[in-house]
Motif scaffolding. Sequence first.
Motif, mmCIF file in Angstrom:
data_model
loop_
_atom_site.group_PDB
_atom_site.id
_atom_site.type_symbol
_atom_site.label_atom_id
_atom_site.label_comp_id
_atom_site.label_asym_id
_atom_site.label_seq_id
_atom_site.Cartn_x
_atom_site.Cartn_y
_atom_site.Cartn_z
ATOM 1 N N ALA A 63 24.813 32.886 -23.790
ATOM 2 C CA ALA A 63 24.725 34.314 -23.277
ATOM 3 C C ALA A 63 24.982 34.201 -21.959
ATOM 4 O O ALA A 63 25.956 35.345 -21.891
ATOM 5 C CB ALA A 63 23.080 34.834 -23.537
ATOM 6 N N VAL A 66 28.928 34.059 -22.252
ATOM 7 C CA VAL A 66 29.411 35.323 -22.850
ATOM 8 C C VAL A 66 29.552 36.414 -21.881
ATOM 9 O O VAL A 66 30.520 37.097 -21.514
ATOM 10 C CB VAL A 66 28.698 35.606 -24.079
ATOM 11 C CG1 VAL A 66 29.199 36.919 -24.477
ATOM 12 C CG2 VAL A 66 28.842 34.751 -25.111
ATOM 13 N N ILE A 67 28.477 36.828 -21.245
ATOM 14 C CA ILE A 67 28.342 37.696 -20.106
ATOM 15 C C ILE A 67 29.448 37.492 -18.922
ATOM 16 O O ILE A 67 30.023 38.284 -18.603
ATOM 17 C CB ILE A 67 27.050 37.722 -19.307
ATOM 18 C CG1 ILE A 67 26.066 38.208 -20.331
ATOM 19 C CG2 ILE A 67 26.960 38.554 -18.121
ATOM 20 C CD1 ILE A 67 24.671 38.136 -19.842
ATOM 21 N N VAL A 70 32.946 38.147 -20.651
ATOM 22 C CA VAL A 70 33.188 39.535 -21.077
ATOM 23 C C VAL A 70 33.469 40.280 -19.821
ATOM 24 O O VAL A 70 34.208 41.275 -19.611
ATOM 25 C CB VAL A 70 32.263 40.145 -21.953
ATOM 26 C CG1 VAL A 70 32.137 41.671 -22.211
ATOM 27 C CG2 VAL A 70 32.291 39.518 -23.325
ATOM 28 N N ALA A 100 32.827 46.082 -24.618
ATOM 29 C CA ALA A 100 32.008 45.003 -24.206
ATOM 30 C C ALA A 100 31.128 44.681 -25.050
ATOM 31 O O ALA A 100 30.896 43.263 -25.289
ATOM 32 C CB ALA A 100 31.424 45.513 -22.967
ATOM 33 N N SER A 104 31.239 40.688 -26.877
ATOM 34 C CA SER A 104 29.948 40.107 -26.698
ATOM 35 C C SER A 104 29.334 39.592 -28.007
ATOM 36 O O SER A 104 29.102 38.507 -27.973
ATOM 37 C CB SER A 104 28.937 40.934 -25.809
ATOM 38 O OG SER A 104 29.134 41.189 -24.617
ATOM 39 N N LEU A 108 29.552 35.368 -29.002
ATOM 40 C CA LEU A 108 28.156 34.837 -28.719
ATOM 41 C C LEU A 108 27.892 33.707 -29.881
ATOM 42 O O LEU A 108 27.727 32.482 -29.219
ATOM 43 C CB LEU A 108 26.986 35.870 -29.065
ATOM 44 C CG LEU A 108 25.562 35.462 -28.601
ATOM 45 C CD1 LEU A 108 25.761 34.983 -27.159
ATOM 46 C CD2 LEU A 108 24.787 36.462 -28.623
#
Length: 141
Positions: A63, A66-67, A70, A100, A104, A108
């Motif tokens: 996560a 990915v954050i 993105v 977004a 995401s 993921l």
Amino acid sequence: MPWTDETEALPPRDTWTSLTRGFRGRCPHCGEGKLFRSFLKVADRCAVCGEDFSHQRADDFPAYIVILVVGHLVVPLALVVETEYSPPYALQLAVWLPLALVLSLALLQPVKGAIVALQWALRMHGFGTVADADALPGSDR
């Protein structure tokens, strides 16, 4: 498994191949079996080669990755659009929030697969206890 001389004696695993397989949601060892049993639940073991995935520890790292990805894609795009065109805020919300969210969700599972595959390739969190899945009892390969 702690790093020992026995662990050091095991043959190295191809990191890039396993990362590619994990990113595609496939077993990092054989490349044929499914890595996930549902969207983000890693299978306990590969149905093809028998590789055990029950001890993987991806936790929140996928996560975070990915954050990071993105955010580095969407924020510069939003800034360029804002400075060059100044569209209404409602239009920006209608574009950037779904973008977004979709990015995401799309990234993921592949990122989590790559993280689990990296752990396997580097023999982290119990993935180094045997030389390969071929040595597991009941394995057909």
